[in-house]
Design an enzyme around this catalytic site. Sequence first.
Site, PDB file in Angstrom:
ATOM      1  N   LYS A  73     -11.639  -3.197  -2.584  1.00  0.00           N
ATOM      2  CA  LYS A  73     -11.679  -3.532  -1.151  1.00  0.00           C
ATOM      3  C   LYS A  73     -12.180  -2.379  -0.280  1.00  0.00           C
ATOM      4  CE  LYS A  73      -8.221  -7.131  -0.478  1.00  0.00           C
ATOM      5  NZ  LYS A  73      -6.971  -7.453   0.220  1.00  0.00           N
ATOM      6  N   ASP A 109      -7.737 -10.783   6.002  1.00  0.00           N
ATOM      7  CA  ASP A 109      -6.303 -10.678   5.682  1.00  0.00           C
ATOM      8  C   ASP A 109      -5.452 -10.652   6.959  1.00  0.00           C
ATOM      9  OD1 ASP A 109      -6.433 -10.686   2.910  1.00  0.00           O
ATOM     10  OD2 ASP A 109      -6.645  -8.513   2.766  1.00  0.00           O
TER      11      ASP A 109
HETATM   12  P1  NDP Z   1      -0.417  -1.219  -2.109  1.00  0.00           P
HETATM   13  O1  NDP Z   1      -0.338  -0.813  -3.535  1.00  0.00           O
HETATM   14  O2  NDP Z   1      -1.555  -0.786  -1.267  1.00  0.00           O
HETATM   15  O3  NDP Z   1       0.938  -0.725  -1.368  1.00  0.00           O
HETATM   16  C1  NDP Z   1       2.196  -0.945  -1.950  1.00  0.00           C
HETATM   17  C2  NDP Z   1       3.289  -0.680  -0.919  1.00  0.00           C
HETATM   18  O4  NDP Z   1       4.550  -1.023  -1.513  1.00  0.00           O
HETATM   19  C3  NDP Z   1       3.403   0.799  -0.506  1.00  0.00           C
HETATM   20  O5  NDP Z   1       3.883   0.845   0.818  1.00  0.00           O
HETATM   21  C4  NDP Z   1       4.446   1.317  -1.510  1.00  0.00           C
HETATM   22  O6  NDP Z   1       5.125   2.457  -1.060  1.00  0.00           O
HETATM   23  C5  NDP Z   1       5.384   0.135  -1.543  1.00  0.00           C
HETATM   24  N1  NDP Z   1       6.206   0.077  -2.755  1.00  0.00           N
HETATM   25  C6  NDP Z   1       5.809  -0.324  -3.987  1.00  0.00           C
HETATM   26  N2  NDP Z   1       6.858  -0.271  -4.847  1.00  0.00           N
HETATM   27  C7  NDP Z   1       7.916   0.184  -4.130  1.00  0.00           C
HETATM   28  C8  NDP Z   1       9.284   0.466  -4.461  1.00  0.00           C
HETATM   29  N3  NDP Z   1       9.760   0.265  -5.684  1.00  0.00           N
HETATM   30  N4  NDP Z   1      10.096   0.901  -3.484  1.00  0.00           N
HETATM   31  C9  NDP Z   1       9.621   1.100  -2.232  1.00  0.00           C
HETATM   32  N5  NDP Z   1       8.345   0.848  -1.854  1.00  0.00           N
HETATM   33  C10 NDP Z   1       7.499   0.401  -2.802  1.00  0.00           C
HETATM   34  O7  NDP Z   1      -0.278  -2.812  -2.149  1.00  0.00           O
HETATM   35  P2  NDP Z   1      -0.708  -3.846  -1.023  1.00  0.00           P
HETATM   36  O8  NDP Z   1      -0.428  -3.249   0.296  1.00  0.00           O
HETATM   37  O9  NDP Z   1      -2.061  -4.339  -1.304  1.00  0.00           O
HETATM   38  O10 NDP Z   1       0.289  -5.073  -1.323  1.00  0.00           O
HETATM   39  C11 NDP Z   1       1.658  -5.037  -0.937  1.00  0.00           C
HETATM   40  C12 NDP Z   1       2.266  -6.427  -1.135  1.00  0.00           C
HETATM   41  O11 NDP Z   1       1.638  -7.358  -0.261  1.00  0.00           O
HETATM   42  C13 NDP Z   1       2.096  -6.979  -2.557  1.00  0.00           C
HETATM   43  O12 NDP Z   1       3.288  -7.618  -2.934  1.00  0.00           O
HETATM   44  C14 NDP Z   1       1.011  -8.008  -2.411  1.00  0.00           C
HETATM   45  O13 NDP Z   1       1.149  -9.075  -3.328  1.00  0.00           O
HETATM   46  C15 NDP Z   1       1.243  -8.505  -0.990  1.00  0.00           C
HETATM   47  N6  NDP Z   1       0.009  -9.017  -0.405  1.00  0.00           N
HETATM   48  C16 NDP Z   1       0.022 -10.297   0.040  1.00  0.00           C
HETATM   49  C17 NDP Z   1      -1.088 -10.840   0.607  1.00  0.00           C
HETATM   50  C18 NDP Z   1      -1.039 -12.239   1.074  1.00  0.00           C
HETATM   51  O14 NDP Z   1      -2.103 -12.816   1.339  1.00  0.00           O
HETATM   52  N7  NDP Z   1       0.140 -12.827   1.227  1.00  0.00           N
HETATM   53  C19 NDP Z   1      -2.332 -10.068   0.775  1.00  0.00           C
HETATM   54  C20 NDP Z   1      -2.241  -8.710   0.263  1.00  0.00           C
HETATM   55  C21 NDP Z   1      -1.103  -8.226  -0.303  1.00  0.00           C
HETATM   56  P3  NDP Z   1       4.549   3.935  -1.383  1.00  0.00           P
HETATM   57  O15 NDP Z   1       3.496   4.214  -0.356  1.00  0.00           O
HETATM   58  O16 NDP Z   1       5.736   4.811  -1.239  1.00  0.00           O
HETATM   59  O17 NDP Z   1       4.011   3.888  -2.789  1.00  0.00           O
END
Ligand code: NDP
Length: 313
Positions: A73, A109
């Site tokens: 992306k 999005d």
């Molecule tokens: P990224 O990998 O870019 O970001 C992940 C985020 O989750 C970060 O803020 C990370 O924190 C946090 N995180 C992950 N694991 C943990 C944990 N165990 N404890 C605390 N924080 C955690 O992913 P995306 O932003 O692309 O996606 C995030 C969610 O959104 C996913 O579940 C995805 O499926 C969903 N999504 C849904 C969409 C929709 O159309 N409904 C579209 C895009 C995404 P840190 O920075 O500390 O690692």
Amino acid sequence: MTNGISSRTKVCGIFGCPLEHSFSPVMQNAAFKATGLNYIYLPFAVMPGQLAVAVEAIKALGLSGVNVTIPHKEAALFLLDELSSEASLIGAVNTIVNRAGRLYGDNTDGRGFLRSLKEEAAFIPAGKTALILGAGGAARAVAVQLALAGIKKLIISNRSGQRAVELAGYIIEKTGVRTQTTPWPEREPETLPGDVLREADLVVQATSIGMHRSTRGNGFLPPGGFVGGDKNALQSVPLPFHLFRAGQVAYDLVYNPMETVFLKKAGRAGAVTVGGLGMLLYQGALSFEMWTGKPAPVEVMRKALEKECFSKG
Ligand code: NDP
């Protein structure tokens, strides 16, 4: 119309890796079939390092357009002829449209999220306060779009605090919207100040906590599945859920499962709850409309997504 493919069939698709768990092909092909449009939507597994070649192929092969998903992306931004203001601000592209050989990049999005909020919770951001949990790509899209929609204040909390600070700084610099960061509630719910939760009209869960690990490429499913089941789907951010209230909207970007633990708990405390399926649906509907110039058959697409969720959940 996915049968009767001919030289007149227009081709769309998705570039990403891996793509086994993407719901977009099922959703978009259901939409083409329902509208009788002679289009087909294909998954193209584009390996890291191959994106530039794949983007060139959109022109060479005459594809109508594609969606772009992880891990491409951000890289796609630098390969296109023109970008929407949203794609530039979010810093990521999820939709490419082939306009007679010129490639236009957009990001649907954030707009998909807003449309879902409006349709499913009658929530209009102007003048409101939102708390966003997470600071990854999806949180950024949501934060930018809420800012563009006139939100009064954004509060951001993320496990890696520095990322929350960076996102908050970016939003205020680019949009002028007031931002604040608050500590991640780790294992102690009380570390999230109660007034932050009470103040928020909208709470957006934008981390991957609570999703089935098999759903996306950045989750993974080991051969034979997880020992003891998919524990991630049983987790939620440890919030003081008793502080949620009626009139508040709790939105979880996770769409599989459709009702996450976060939504169950916030709903029990009186909040209106919305799952991420709506965002997935409307971002896809917007892409469909950009490629075809026709209104998307939203209910058909929703049914196709729900069926996928049930079968993969
Ligand atoms: P990224 O990998 O870019 O970001 C992940 C985020 O989750 C970060 O803020 C990370 O924190 C946090 N995180 C992950 N694991 C943990 C944990 N165990 N404890 C605390 N924080 C955690 O992913 P995306 O932003 O692309 O996606 C995030 C969610 O959104 C996913 O579940 C995805 O499926 C969903 N999504 C849904 C969409 C929709 O159309 N409904 C579209 C895009 C995404 P840190 O920075 O500390 O690692």
